[in-house]
Design a protein around this motif. Structure first.
Motif, short mmCIF file in Angstrom:
data_model
loop_
_atom_site.label_atom_id
_atom_site.label_comp_id
_atom_site.label_asym_id
_atom_site.label_seq_id
_atom_site.Cartn_x
_atom_site.Cartn_y
_atom_site.Cartn_z
N HIS A 1 36.60 46.74 39.28
CA HIS A 1 37.00 45.23 39.70
C HIS A 1 36.63 44.97 41.54
O HIS A 1 36.54 45.97 41.70
N ARG A 2 35.82 43.63 41.52
CA ARG A 2 35.61 43.44 43.01
C ARG A 2 36.68 43.31 43.24
O ARG A 2 36.49 43.22 44.76
N LEU A 3 37.42 43.45 43.51
CA LEU A 3 38.91 42.89 44.21
C LEU A 3 39.97 44.64 43.90
O LEU A 3 41.22 44.03 43.45
N HIS A 4 39.28 45.75 43.16
CA HIS A 4 40.09 46.90 43.49
C HIS A 4 40.74 47.21 44.72
O HIS A 4 42.09 47.49 44.20
N ALA A 5 40.08 46.78 45.79
CA ALA A 5 40.75 46.83 47.41
C ALA A 5 42.51 46.05 46.85
O ALA A 5 42.87 46.85 47.85
N LEU A 6 41.57 44.63 46.35
CA LEU A 6 43.45 44.21 46.89
C LEU A 6 44.92 44.29 45.70
O LEU A 6 45.68 45.03 46.29
N PHE A 7 44.67 44.78 45.00
CA PHE A 7 45.31 45.77 43.71
C PHE A 7 45.92 47.16 44.49
O PHE A 7 47.26 46.59 44.43
N GLU A 8 45.19 47.74 44.50
CA GLU A 8 45.35 49.21 45.60
C GLU A 8 46.79 48.73 46.07
O GLU A 8 47.13 49.58 46.69
N LEU A 9 46.10 47.80 47.27
CA LEU A 9 46.57 47.67 48.80
C LEU A 9 48.41 47.19 48.18
O LEU A 9 49.30 47.45 48.88
N ALA A 10 48.03 46.22 47.00
CA ALA A 10 49.69 45.49 46.78
C ALA A 10 50.48 46.61 46.87
O ALA A 10 51.66 46.13 47.08
N LEU A 11 49.95 47.36 45.66
CA LEU A 11 51.03 48.03 44.85
C LEU A 11 51.17 49.52 46.30
O LEU A 11 52.47 50.07 45.90
N HIS A 12 50.37 49.23 47.27
CA HIS A 12 51.07 50.55 47.47
C HIS A 12 51.24 50.19 48.90
O HIS A 12 51.97 50.80 50.09
N THR A 13 51.68 48.84 49.60
CA THR A 13 52.12 48.20 51.25
C THR A 13 53.47 47.24 50.12
O THR A 13 54.17 47.17 50.72
N GLY A 14 53.12 46.88 49.23
CA GLY A 14 54.17 45.65 48.36
C GLY A 14 54.02 44.19 49.59
O GLY A 14 55.13 43.66 49.46
N LEU A 15 52.47 44.35 49.44
CA LEU A 15 52.64 42.67 50.68
C LEU A 15 52.50 41.71 49.33
O LEU A 15 52.35 42.01 48.17
N ARG A 16 52.98 40.54 49.51
CA ARG A 16 52.88 39.33 48.67
C ARG A 16 51.91 38.74 48.79
O ARG A 16 50.60 39.01 49.23
N LYS A 17 51.60 37.91 47.39
CA LYS A 17 50.61 36.99 47.21
C LYS A 17 49.96 37.02 48.50
O LYS A 17 48.68 37.04 48.48
N GLY A 18 50.63 36.24 48.99
CA GLY A 18 49.73 34.97 50.34
C GLY A 18 49.03 35.35 51.56
O GLY A 18 48.61 35.30 52.05
N GLU A 19 50.07 36.77 52.52
CA GLU A 19 49.74 37.59 52.15
C GLU A 19 48.10 38.41 52.71
O GLU A 19 47.59 38.62 53.32
N LEU A 20 48.52 38.84 51.29
CA LEU A 20 46.93 39.24 50.70
C LEU A 20 46.26 38.33 50.76
O LEU A 20 45.41 39.11 51.59
N LEU A 21 45.83 37.06 50.61
CA LEU A 21 44.81 36.53 50.24
C LEU A 21 44.98 35.95 52.16
O LEU A 21 43.80 35.48 51.83
N GLY A 22 45.90 35.88 52.56
CA GLY A 22 45.38 35.31 54.00
C GLY A 22 44.96 36.45 55.14
O GLY A 22 44.98 36.22 56.38
#
Length: 435
Positions: free
Chosen positions: A227-248
């Motif tokens: 998936h083109r956003l695989h890095a986002l979901f992997e970063l979310a699970l490994h770091t616990g960043l909030r949704k807005g923090e990931l998108l920003g």
């Protein structure tokens, strides 16, 4: 010669500073005296009663409060008028736009209809408590006219109430908004004290969440592969960043050589500005975190793929510097990310959870691995460890149970167990010689 006892009650002289008490022509009693006013000035006030004793008691109470340093309230308007003033002139400069919108909805939907006609200076803790108790047992379908707006009424309009009542969490939120408004009224010396603080609504139970287990997290990451956003979901699970923090997150915030990321902003949709980059949720949320090796590799691949998308888009590419964008370079709407996440969960055969539960999953898995609370607090951007300990109390209880079971196994082990008996014949432990 007359004595004070012979003098009519309305003409008895009082000590200097005690004020005056006299009977009016309408047979009511009036008491007047000077008390402390806002701005460290003094003001003459008047109180009334059906008897001399009642009027004198009211005046004495105000003089006692004045001597304690409490100025007389200057508010003459209603609570509804002050709440409107507070929203438009104070809260709008102190709150985020989305928070201000929620406050506005809470005040217009509940506070003004329920307590808006009360005089601000005469509002009491009993008024607040009585209203909250009534709100707790009132069907919102009927009170807000929701049923009348339906094509087919199914509640009070048909004589069968659905009993749609407010949750304890919503009641606590309404109470919190009222306390905030009255607290500012105290600071502006409109009222002497915040009566809402004297009302106890009880602590609502925290919302239960079921984070992903380690197996479910692995299953989700396997599904996002490609998936083109695989890095986002992997970063979310490994770091616990909030949704807005990931998108920003911007590329300038990442140091892929050092393996760190600076969390400086959050991306949110507002009513006036659309998708807007705002400061982090709290000052503690602005932090620098270490990126795992897997996330570094995924981000480097994502950077290459984004460059390929940029070349394909050509002049239609909208450069904004964000790490995670649409194929045309625009910022990703948080709602669209939620839809994508829900679809991936369904494809992975996993139960439906919120995107924010990925953050809870990260903290839970770290706690179960024995990571210290202070480390998790820094990673999640909590203000202090008390927040982390409170949110994940259920995990700590499970870890305590495991520790107690280990101790119980050790105590239940027989004394003649050869594997645990120490004969004292073994040589003492010592450091190995370094050659």
């Amino acid at each position: 010669m007359t004595t004070p006892r012979d003098t009519p009650a309305s003409r008895r002289s009082r000590a200097n500073g005690d004020g005056t008490v006299y009977q009016r022509r309408d047979n009511r009693w009036e008491a007047a005296g000077y008390v402390l006013a806002p701005g460290n000035t003094r003001k003459r006030i008047r109180v009334y009663g059906t008897t001399r004793k009642e009027a004198l008691a009211k005046l004495t109470e105000k003089i006692v409060n004045s001597n304690r340093g409490l100025p007389v309230p200057s508010a003459q308007g209603s609570l509804g008028a002050y709440l409107t003033y507070w929203l438009e002139n104070v809260a709008v400069h102190q709150l985020r736009e989305n928070t201000h919108t929620r406050y506005t909805t809470c005040i217009s939907r509940y506070l003004i209809p329920g307590l808006g006609k009360k005089k601000l200076s005469k509002l009491s803790a009993k008024d607040v408590r009585t209203w909250l108790n009534q709100l707790r047992t009132t069907c919102q379908c009927c009170a807000r006219g929701i049923d009348t707006g339906r094509d087919e009424p199914r509640c009070c309009a048909v004589g069968s109430c659905c009993s749609k009542r407010l949750s304890p969490l919503t009641l606590a939120y309404i109470h919190s908004v009222l306390k905030s408004a009255l607290e500012h009224a105290v600071r502006e010396e409109e009222i002497p004290r915040n009566v809402a603080r004297n009302v106890r609504t009880g602590t609502p139970r925290p919302r239960r969440f079921e984070p992903l287990t380690a197996d479910e997290a692995r299953q989700l990451l396997t599904t996002t592969q490609g998936h083109r956003l695989h890095a986002l979901f992997e970063l979310a699970l490994h770091t616990g960043l909030r949704k807005g923090e990931l998108l920003g997150l911007c590329w300038e915030d990442l140091n892929l050589d050092m393996g760190t990321a600076a969390i400086r902003r959050t991306l949110q949709r507002t009513n006036t500005g659309g998708l807007t980059a705002l400061p982090t949720k709290t000052r503690a949320s602005e932090r620098r975190i270490v990126l795992p090796a897997r996330c570094l590799q995924s981000l480097k691949r994502h950077q290459e793929e984004q460059q390929h998308e940029r070349d394909t888009a050509g002049t239609t590419w909208q450069h904004n510097g964000y790490v995670f964008t649409t194929p045309q370079g625009r910022a990703i709407d948080p709602t669209n990310l939620t839809r994508t996440f829900t679809t991936l969960l369904r494809n992975a055969g996993l139960r439906r959870i919120r995107f924010h539960d990925l953050r809870h999953s990260t903290a839970t898995l770290l706690l179960e691995q024995g990571v210290e609370l202070v480390v998790i607090k820094e990673l999640l951007g909590h203000a202090h460890t008390g927040v982390t300990a409170t949110v994940y109390a259920h995990v700590r209880l499970r870890l305590q149970r495991d520790a107690i079971d280990l101790l119980g196994n050790a105590l239940d082990r027989p004394a003649n167990d050869e594997s645990t008996r120490d004969d004292g014949d073994d040589p003492p432990l010592c450091g190995a010689t370094v050659r």
